[in-house]
Scaffold this motif. Sequence first.
Motif, short mmCIF file in Angstrom:
data_model
loop_
_atom_site.label_atom_id
_atom_site.label_comp_id
_atom_site.label_asym_id
_atom_site.label_seq_id
_atom_site.Cartn_x
_atom_site.Cartn_y
_atom_site.Cartn_z
N SER A 22 10.96 -22.41 -37.09
CA SER A 22 11.08 -22.12 -35.65
C SER A 22 9.82 -21.47 -35.09
O SER A 22 9.77 -21.17 -33.91
N GLY A 23 8.84 -21.20 -35.96
CA GLY A 23 7.72 -20.41 -35.44
C GLY A 23 6.38 -20.74 -36.04
O GLY A 23 5.99 -21.90 -36.16
N GLY A 24 5.68 -19.70 -36.46
CA GLY A 24 4.30 -19.83 -36.91
C GLY A 24 4.12 -20.58 -38.21
O GLY A 24 3.09 -21.24 -38.43
N GLY A 25 5.07 -20.46 -39.10
CA GLY A 25 5.03 -21.24 -40.32
C GLY A 25 4.08 -20.75 -41.41
O GLY A 25 3.59 -21.55 -42.20
N THR A 26 3.85 -19.45 -41.50
CA THR A 26 2.97 -18.98 -42.59
C THR A 26 3.65 -19.17 -43.94
O THR A 26 2.98 -19.45 -44.93
N ASN A 27 4.96 -19.02 -43.99
CA ASN A 27 5.66 -19.28 -45.26
C ASN A 27 5.59 -20.76 -45.60
O ASN A 27 5.41 -21.12 -46.77
N LEU A 28 5.75 -21.61 -44.60
CA LEU A 28 5.62 -23.05 -44.81
C LEU A 28 4.25 -23.35 -45.41
O LEU A 28 4.13 -24.10 -46.38
N LEU A 85 14.58 -22.85 -45.56
CA LEU A 85 14.54 -22.23 -44.22
C LEU A 85 13.34 -21.30 -44.19
O LEU A 85 13.34 -20.23 -44.81
N ALA A 86 12.30 -21.74 -43.51
CA ALA A 86 11.04 -20.98 -43.50
C ALA A 86 10.83 -20.40 -42.09
O ALA A 86 10.05 -20.92 -41.31
N GLY A 87 11.60 -19.35 -41.80
CA GLY A 87 11.52 -18.76 -40.47
C GLY A 87 12.32 -19.60 -39.48
O GLY A 87 11.87 -19.87 -38.36
N PHE A 88 13.51 -20.04 -39.89
CA PHE A 88 14.36 -20.87 -39.04
C PHE A 88 15.37 -19.96 -38.35
O PHE A 88 16.11 -19.23 -39.02
N ASN A 96 16.57 -19.47 -48.33
CA ASN A 96 16.03 -18.75 -47.18
C ASN A 96 15.21 -17.57 -47.69
O ASN A 96 15.43 -17.09 -48.80
N ILE A 97 14.28 -17.13 -46.85
CA ILE A 97 13.57 -15.88 -47.17
C ILE A 97 13.93 -14.85 -46.13
O ILE A 97 14.00 -15.14 -44.94
N HIS A 98 14.19 -13.62 -46.61
CA HIS A 98 14.52 -12.53 -45.68
C HIS A 98 13.55 -11.38 -45.97
O HIS A 98 13.35 -11.03 -47.13
N PRO A 99 12.98 -10.78 -44.91
CA PRO A 99 11.94 -9.77 -45.15
C PRO A 99 12.45 -8.36 -45.42
O PRO A 99 11.97 -7.38 -44.82
N SER A 100 13.41 -8.23 -46.33
CA SER A 100 13.83 -6.91 -46.81
C SER A 100 14.45 -7.11 -48.19
O SER A 100 14.66 -8.26 -48.62
N VAL A 130 4.53 -7.19 -45.88
CA VAL A 130 5.68 -7.79 -46.58
C VAL A 130 5.44 -9.30 -46.74
O VAL A 130 5.74 -9.88 -47.79
N MET A 131 4.86 -9.91 -45.72
CA MET A 131 4.57 -11.35 -45.85
C MET A 131 3.52 -11.59 -46.93
O MET A 131 3.73 -12.39 -47.84
N GLU A 132 2.40 -10.86 -46.81
CA GLU A 132 1.28 -11.09 -47.74
C GLU A 132 1.64 -10.74 -49.18
O GLU A 132 1.31 -11.47 -50.11
N ALA A 153 4.70 -10.07 -50.54
CA ALA A 153 5.97 -10.53 -51.12
C ALA A 153 6.35 -11.96 -50.71
O ALA A 153 6.44 -12.84 -51.56
N GLU A 154 6.55 -12.20 -49.42
CA GLU A 154 7.12 -13.50 -48.99
C GLU A 154 6.31 -14.70 -49.48
O GLU A 154 6.88 -15.64 -50.04
N TRP A 155 5.00 -14.66 -49.24
CA TRP A 155 4.19 -15.84 -49.57
C TRP A 155 4.10 -16.06 -51.08
O TRP A 155 3.64 -17.10 -51.53
#
Length: 208
Positions: free
Chosen positions: A9-15, A87-90, A108-112, A176-178, A180-182
Amino acid sequence: MLKIGALVSGGGTNLEAIINSTENGSVPNAKVVTVISSKEGTYALERAKKHNINGVCIKKTDFSDFDQYMQAMIDHLESFEVDLVVLAGFMTVIGEKFLEKYKDRIINIHPSLIPSFCGNGFYGIKVHEAALEKGVKVTGATVHFVNEETDGGPIILQKVVYIEENDTAQSLQQRVMEEAEWKIFPEAIKLISEGKIEVVGNKVRRKN
Ligand code: GRF
């Protein structure tokens, strides 16, 4: 080869992190075959295009009811023979029909660190604001299978991020993105693509 359909739904850095991992050989047995965006003109769609990956926009507002919207996404994913939905920021809750069709095949990824700061109302920057407000010393990210409970499905991987004294919600979101998520999103896909995990009840178990 595990065929991935990514919902964004957005920027897609995880994608981007996922696509890179499949292209640079760190996740060799998976490939993003299509990207569905819930909005027109997202940067995530732009990223798909740059990597020569099919990208489409399927919007809820184009359908008279929610079931038809879900069916349109299922039809699209089926036409690409998708094995795993990511689900990458959906930002839309997935309906029952879709959950049934892709049972234990949606992540899905959740930032916590679930079960902290998750569930209804905890999305985007709000998650990090809540962590800072509570004064927790560690947070992180969680990759999990998706079921009918928001952020409640079996947990695949988690990674801790330490909160720093001068963190703002924005700086924490970025770290958290840099940190952990990615990292854990591609790692989870690797585990799935290698058949190394299975869902047993409400838990994920490593297979030997
Ligand atoms: C990430 O923070 C993710 O945890 C959440 O939505 C955000 C998506 O960011 N589910 P991006 O579109 O991958 O940059």
